[in-house]
Design a protein around this motif. Structure first.
Motif, PDB file in Angstrom:
ATOM      1  N   GLY A  41      93.180  78.159  70.977  1.00  0.00           N
ATOM      2  CA  GLY A  41      93.873  78.183  69.691  1.00  0.00           C
ATOM      3  C   GLY A  41      93.112  78.972  68.646  1.00  0.00           C
ATOM      4  N   ILE A  42      91.801  78.805  68.610  1.00  0.00           N
ATOM      5  CA  ILE A  42      90.976  79.542  67.653  1.00  0.00           C
ATOM      6  C   ILE A  42      91.031  81.041  67.946  1.00  0.00           C
ATOM      7  CG2 ILE A  42      88.575  79.985  66.981  1.00  0.00           C
ATOM      8  CD1 ILE A  42      88.110  76.962  67.171  1.00  0.00           C
ATOM      9  N   THR A  43      90.985  81.395  69.224  1.00  0.00           N
ATOM     10  CA  THR A  43      91.067  82.811  69.602  1.00  0.00           C
ATOM     11  C   THR A  43      92.406  83.403  69.180  1.00  0.00           C
ATOM     12  OG1 THR A  43      89.593  82.470  71.489  1.00  0.00           O
ATOM     13  CG2 THR A  43      90.995  84.424  71.535  1.00  0.00           C
ATOM     14  N   ARG A  44      93.480  82.634  69.370  1.00  0.00           N
ATOM     15  CA  ARG A  44      94.814  83.112  68.985  1.00  0.00           C
ATOM     16  C   ARG A  44      94.874  83.409  67.491  1.00  0.00           C
ATOM     17  NH1 ARG A  44      98.804  81.003  66.296  1.00  0.00           N
ATOM     18  NH2 ARG A  44      97.826  78.945  66.241  1.00  0.00           N
ATOM     19  N   VAL A  45      94.375  82.480  66.683  1.00  0.00           N
ATOM     20  CA  VAL A  45      94.430  82.667  65.233  1.00  0.00           C
ATOM     21  C   VAL A  45      93.514  83.807  64.804  1.00  0.00           C
ATOM     22  CG1 VAL A  45      93.953  81.588  63.003  1.00  0.00           C
ATOM     23  CG2 VAL A  45      95.077  80.274  64.802  1.00  0.00           C
ATOM     24  N   ARG A  46      92.337  83.889  65.424  1.00  0.00           N
ATOM     25  CA  ARG A  46      91.398  84.967  65.067  1.00  0.00           C
ATOM     26  C   ARG A  46      92.009  86.335  65.362  1.00  0.00           C
ATOM     27  NH1 ARG A  46      87.025  83.277  67.658  1.00  0.00           N
ATOM     28  NH2 ARG A  46      86.058  82.325  65.839  1.00  0.00           N
ATOM     29  N   ASN A  47      92.771  86.420  66.447  1.00  0.00           N
ATOM     30  CA  ASN A  47      93.386  87.696  66.815  1.00  0.00           C
ATOM     31  C   ASN A  47      94.517  88.107  65.878  1.00  0.00           C
ATOM     32  OD1 ASN A  47      91.677  88.023  68.986  1.00  0.00           O
ATOM     33  ND2 ASN A  47      93.106  87.193  70.486  1.00  0.00           N
ATOM     34  N   LEU A  48      94.998  87.170  65.068  1.00  0.00           N
ATOM     35  CA  LEU A  48      96.040  87.522  64.105  1.00  0.00           C
ATOM     36  C   LEU A  48      95.517  88.481  63.053  1.00  0.00           C
ATOM     37  CD1 LEU A  48      97.712  84.044  63.423  1.00  0.00           C
ATOM     38  CD2 LEU A  48      98.664  85.926  64.760  1.00  0.00           C
ATOM     39  N   GLY A  49      94.230  88.382  62.768  1.00  0.00           N
ATOM     40  CA  GLY A  49      93.640  89.193  61.715  1.00  0.00           C
ATOM     41  C   GLY A  49      93.587  88.423  60.408  1.00  0.00           C
ATOM     42  N   GLU A  50      93.423  89.151  59.328  1.00  0.00           N
ATOM     43  CA  GLU A  50      93.322  88.539  58.004  1.00  0.00           C
ATOM     44  C   GLU A  50      94.208  89.299  57.019  1.00  0.00           C
ATOM     45  OE1 GLU A  50      89.231  88.537  56.923  1.00  0.00           O
ATOM     46  OE2 GLU A  50      88.681  86.983  58.366  1.00  0.00           O
ATOM     47  N   PRO A  51      94.594  88.670  55.904  1.00  0.00           N
ATOM     48  CA  PRO A  51      94.263  87.293  55.526  1.00  0.00           C
ATOM     49  C   PRO A  51      95.225  86.284  56.150  1.00  0.00           C
ATOM     50  CG  PRO A  51      95.510  88.333  53.776  1.00  0.00           C
ATOM     51  CD  PRO A  51      95.312  89.389  54.832  1.00  0.00           C
ATOM     52  N   LEU A  52      94.736  85.078  56.361  1.00  0.00           N
ATOM     53  CA  LEU A  52      95.569  84.001  56.877  1.00  0.00           C
ATOM     54  C   LEU A  52      96.234  83.267  55.721  1.00  0.00           C
ATOM     55  CD1 LEU A  52      93.112  82.568  59.532  1.00  0.00           C
ATOM     56  CD2 LEU A  52      95.160  83.915  59.990  1.00  0.00           C
ATOM     57  N   ASN A  53      97.306  82.545  56.052  1.00  0.00           N
ATOM     58  CA  ASN A  53      97.990  81.801  54.998  1.00  0.00           C
ATOM     59  C   ASN A  53      97.151  80.627  54.493  1.00  0.00           C
ATOM     60  OD1 ASN A  53      98.295  80.527  57.471  1.00  0.00           O
ATOM     61  ND2 ASN A  53     100.317  79.719  57.034  1.00  0.00           N
ATOM     62  N   HIS A  54      96.285  80.074  55.366  1.00  0.00           N
ATOM     63  CA  HIS A  54      95.405  78.975  54.950  1.00  0.00           C
ATOM     64  C   HIS A  54      94.007  79.204  55.536  1.00  0.00           C
ATOM     65  CE1 HIS A  54      98.687  76.666  53.235  1.00  0.00           C
ATOM     66  NE2 HIS A  54      99.367  76.792  54.349  1.00  0.00           N
ATOM     67  N   PRO A  55      93.239  80.126  54.994  1.00  0.00           N
ATOM     68  CA  PRO A  55      91.914  80.424  55.555  1.00  0.00           C
ATOM     69  C   PRO A  55      90.970  79.232  55.535  1.00  0.00           C
ATOM     70  CG  PRO A  55      92.208  81.464  53.405  1.00  0.00           C
ATOM     71  CD  PRO A  55      93.551  80.957  53.823  1.00  0.00           C
ATOM     72  N   ASP A  56      91.124  78.339  54.540  1.00  0.00           N
ATOM     73  CA  ASP A  56      90.258  77.166  54.471  1.00  0.00           C
ATOM     74  C   ASP A  56      90.498  76.234  55.658  1.00  0.00           C
ATOM     75  OD1 ASP A  56      92.819  76.794  53.433  1.00  0.00           O
ATOM     76  OD2 ASP A  56      92.216  75.096  52.191  1.00  0.00           O
ATOM     77  N   ARG A  57      91.747  76.119  56.085  1.00  0.00           N
ATOM     78  CA  ARG A  57      92.056  75.289  57.249  1.00  0.00           C
ATOM     79  C   ARG A  57      91.444  75.871  58.516  1.00  0.00           C
ATOM     80  NH1 ARG A  57      98.373  74.200  57.409  1.00  0.00           N
ATOM     81  NH2 ARG A  57      97.804  73.937  59.612  1.00  0.00           N
ATOM     82  N   PHE A  58      91.444  77.187  58.620  1.00  0.00           N
ATOM     83  CA  PHE A  58      90.861  77.830  59.796  1.00  0.00           C
ATOM     84  C   PHE A  58      89.358  77.563  59.856  1.00  0.00           C
ATOM     85  CE2 PHE A  58      89.554  81.905  62.049  1.00  0.00           C
ATOM     86  CZ  PHE A  58      89.883  81.408  63.303  1.00  0.00           C
TER      87      PHE A  58
END
Length: 224
Positions: A90-107
């Motif tokens: 799951g972490i790899t999936r989100v990391r591969n999305l790139g930035e910025p995320l909608n909730h970077p603090d949650r990540f």
């Protein structure tokens, strides 16, 4: 007679444990010892050595309880390691999305919980580790790129009622929302069009880069 019934009840309770994963019970050395003591208790009972049978049955029950604890430990270990694998993916999936995320603090919090859980696995504190991985997965759920991430490329379309041009492309909200910005597009894509000196000669299928303006983040292609 009452003594015999008491012994039979004691023997019947040995290894009568409740486990989410009963198959793990047999993998423990404590289970093997409890089985052997149970066999000896049965023999003593058949030979009329009731006091001896009671002692052996009691010892067998102690080992049965130890076997249950050991099996639960193995079971939580399996669950924790499985949860760690899911969380890592799951972490790899989100990391591969790139930035910025909608909730970077949650990540960031999800990654912290993953690291804590991984450390606890090394210490064999499996149940607590499992719960941390579950918390991390819950934090990862729903993470995606922030809504203000705009497309970096636009492919010219064949639209009968509205022929694409640099002006009209610049007017799209996901581009600049302003036709007067057409020259920014044109200058960035001169090498794509047939005649670099004629911005009117654009064709369906040509892929144009959309330069970022200050404060913008662009990534990927626009999808109609």
């Amino acid at each position: 007679m009452k003594k015999k019934l008491a012994i039979l009840c004691a023997l019947g309770l040995v290894l009568a444990v409740s486990l989410p994963a009963q198959n793990l019970l047999r993998e423990t050395s404590e289970f093997q010892r409890a089985q052997e003591l149970r066999r000896q208790a049965d023999e003593a009972f058949e030979e009329g050595e009731y006091e001896r049978a009671i002692e052996l049955a009691a010892e067998a029950e102690e080992y049965a309880q130890l076997a249950e604890e050991a099996a639960r430990h193995l079971w939580w270990g399996y669950r924790a390691r499985s949860a760690r694998t899911r969380t890592e993916r799951g972490i790899t999936r989100v990391r591969n999305l790139g930035e910025p995320l909608n909730h970077p603090d949650r990540f960031e919090e999800a990654k912290e919980k993953f690291d804590e859980g991984s450390a606890l696995i090394d210490d064999e504190e499996y149940e607590t580790a499992f719960n941390l991985f579950q918390d991390s997965l819950a934090l990862l759920d729903g993470l995606r790129l922030a809504q203000d991430v705009l497309p970096a490329y636009y492919t010219v379309r064949r639209i009968p009622e509205r022929r694409d041009s640099f002006w009209r492309i610049a007017e799209y909200d996901f581009v600049y929302g302003d036709g007067f910005q057409w020259r920014r597009l044109y200058e960035a894509n001169k090498d794509v069009i047939q005649d670099p000196d004629n911005p009117r000669l654009i064709q369906p299928g040509q892929r144009f880069r959309i330069p970022e303006r200050e404060g913008e983040t662009r990534r990927g292609d626009w999808q109609p």
